[in-house]
Motif scaffolding. Structure first.
Motif, short mmCIF file in Angstrom:
data_model
loop_
_atom_site.label_atom_id
_atom_site.label_comp_id
_atom_site.label_asym_id
_atom_site.label_seq_id
_atom_site.Cartn_x
_atom_site.Cartn_y
_atom_site.Cartn_z
N TYR A 32 0.84 -1.20 0.00
CA TYR A 32 0.00 0.00 0.00
C TYR A 32 0.88 1.24 0.00
N GLY A 33 0.25 2.36 -0.32
CA GLY A 33 0.96 3.63 -0.30
C GLY A 33 0.24 4.59 0.64
N LEU A 34 1.01 5.41 1.32
CA LEU A 34 0.48 6.40 2.25
C LEU A 34 0.84 7.79 1.75
N PHE A 35 -0.09 8.71 1.85
CA PHE A 35 0.08 10.05 1.30
C PHE A 35 -0.40 11.10 2.30
N TRP A 36 0.21 12.26 2.20
CA TRP A 36 -0.30 13.44 2.89
C TRP A 36 -0.57 14.53 1.87
N GLY A 52 5.85 4.37 0.80
CA GLY A 52 5.42 3.05 0.40
C GLY A 52 5.53 2.08 1.56
N SER A 53 4.69 1.07 1.55
CA SER A 53 4.67 0.13 2.68
C SER A 53 5.95 -0.68 2.79
N TYR A 54 6.69 -0.81 1.68
CA TYR A 54 7.93 -1.57 1.72
C TYR A 54 9.17 -0.68 1.83
N ASP A 55 8.94 0.63 1.91
CA ASP A 55 10.09 1.54 2.04
C ASP A 55 10.66 1.44 3.45
N SER A 87 -0.75 27.19 7.33
CA SER A 87 -2.12 27.12 7.86
C SER A 87 -3.04 26.57 6.79
N ALA A 88 -3.64 25.44 7.08
CA ALA A 88 -4.48 24.74 6.09
C ALA A 88 -5.04 23.48 6.73
N MET A 89 -5.85 22.77 5.94
CA MET A 89 -6.33 21.45 6.34
C MET A 89 -5.36 20.43 5.80
N TYR A 90 -5.03 19.41 6.60
CA TYR A 90 -4.10 18.36 6.19
C TYR A 90 -4.80 17.01 6.22
N PHE A 91 -4.67 16.28 5.12
CA PHE A 91 -5.31 14.99 4.99
C PHE A 91 -4.28 13.88 4.82
N CYS A 92 -4.47 12.81 5.57
CA CYS A 92 -3.72 11.59 5.38
C CYS A 92 -4.55 10.67 4.49
N ALA A 93 -3.91 9.95 3.59
CA ALA A 93 -4.65 9.10 2.66
C ALA A 93 -3.84 7.85 2.35
N MET A 94 -4.53 6.82 1.90
CA MET A 94 -3.83 5.60 1.50
C MET A 94 -4.55 4.92 0.35
N ARG A 95 -3.84 4.06 -0.35
CA ARG A 95 -4.47 3.17 -1.30
C ARG A 95 -3.66 1.88 -1.35
#
Lengths: 116, 115
Positions: A32-36, A52-55, A87-95
């Motif tokens: 899987y991958g993780l993103f901000w 990346g999950s294997y990084d 200053s902003a909204m921060y989102f964590c995401a994955m797929r």
């Protein structure tokens, strides 16, 4: 199913200080991958950093670094030397692999306010 | 290099009408995804297109549809608008689908208000 949890609805930090935004995830995918992403009030989602999950090493991009702890399923974003423009909204995401890396699953977000 | 372009930026429609939103991806990007963002539900995946084919679809009613053209530009259509369709619609493009590290770059979004 995948799930992203961001437990901090809002964070306050002073300019030039470092701040950590929390993100935990749940998935049964092995790959899987993780993103901000950052979303200012204008609405555009701005990509910040990928892990990346294997990084084996934590990702870094300028003032952004990702504290990846795979066993704890944690992917916290660290912003060093905060600036007013952060200053902003921060989102964590994955797929993940089960969706063919198609769908980004987002958390609810953390609103970051940087004061002078 | 131009980013992802979404038009229009703002739309006001009334219930029952239909609407078409447009997205031009970054040059060279062949995959386009659409997301809906609302205060209550957050960001939700609508669909993904690659090579003019819908590759994946989120859990939305059939009133939501999309397509991709041979130049990778994409449109999404919402028919019979409901008040709950008021949202920010975000388009994202990436080089190709199917890889974890494929970065999706987003446009500024189309803000749809249904009255």
């Amino acid at each position: 199913a995948q799930k992203i949890t961001q437990t901090q609805p809002g964070m306050f930090v002073q300019e030039k200080e470092a701040v950590t935004l929390d993100c935990t995830y749940d998935t049964s995918d092995q790959s899987y991958g993780l993103f901000w992403y950052k979303q200012p009030s204008s609405g555009e989602m701005i990509f910040l950093i990928y892990q990346g999950s294997y990084d084996e090493q934590n990702a870094t991009e300028g003032r952004y670094s990702l504290n990846f702890q795979k066993a704890r399923k944690s992917a916290n974003l660290v912003i060093s030397a905060s600036q007013l423009g952060d200053s902003a909204m921060y989102f964590c995401a994955m797929r993940g692999s089960r969706s063919g890396y198609s769908t980004l699953t987002f958390g609810k977000g953390t609103m970051l306010l940087v004061s002078p | 290099k131009a980013g992802v372009t979404q038009t229009p930026r703002y739309l006001i429609k009334t219930r029952g009408q239909q609407v078409t939103l447009s997205c031009s991806p970054i040059s060279g990007h062949r995959s386009v995804s659409w997301y809906q963002q609302t205060p209550g539900q957050g960001l939700q995946f609508l669909f993904e297109y690659f090579s003019e084919t819908q590759r994946n679809k989120g859990n939305f009613p059939g009133r939501f549809s999309g397509r991709q053209f041979s130049n990778s530009r994409s449109e999404m259509n919402v028919s019979t608008l409901e008040l709950g369709d008021s949202a920010l619609y975000l388009c994202a493009s990436s080089l190709v689908p199917g890889e974890a590290k494929n970065i999706q770059y987003f446009g500024a979004g189309t803000r749809l208000s249904v009255l």
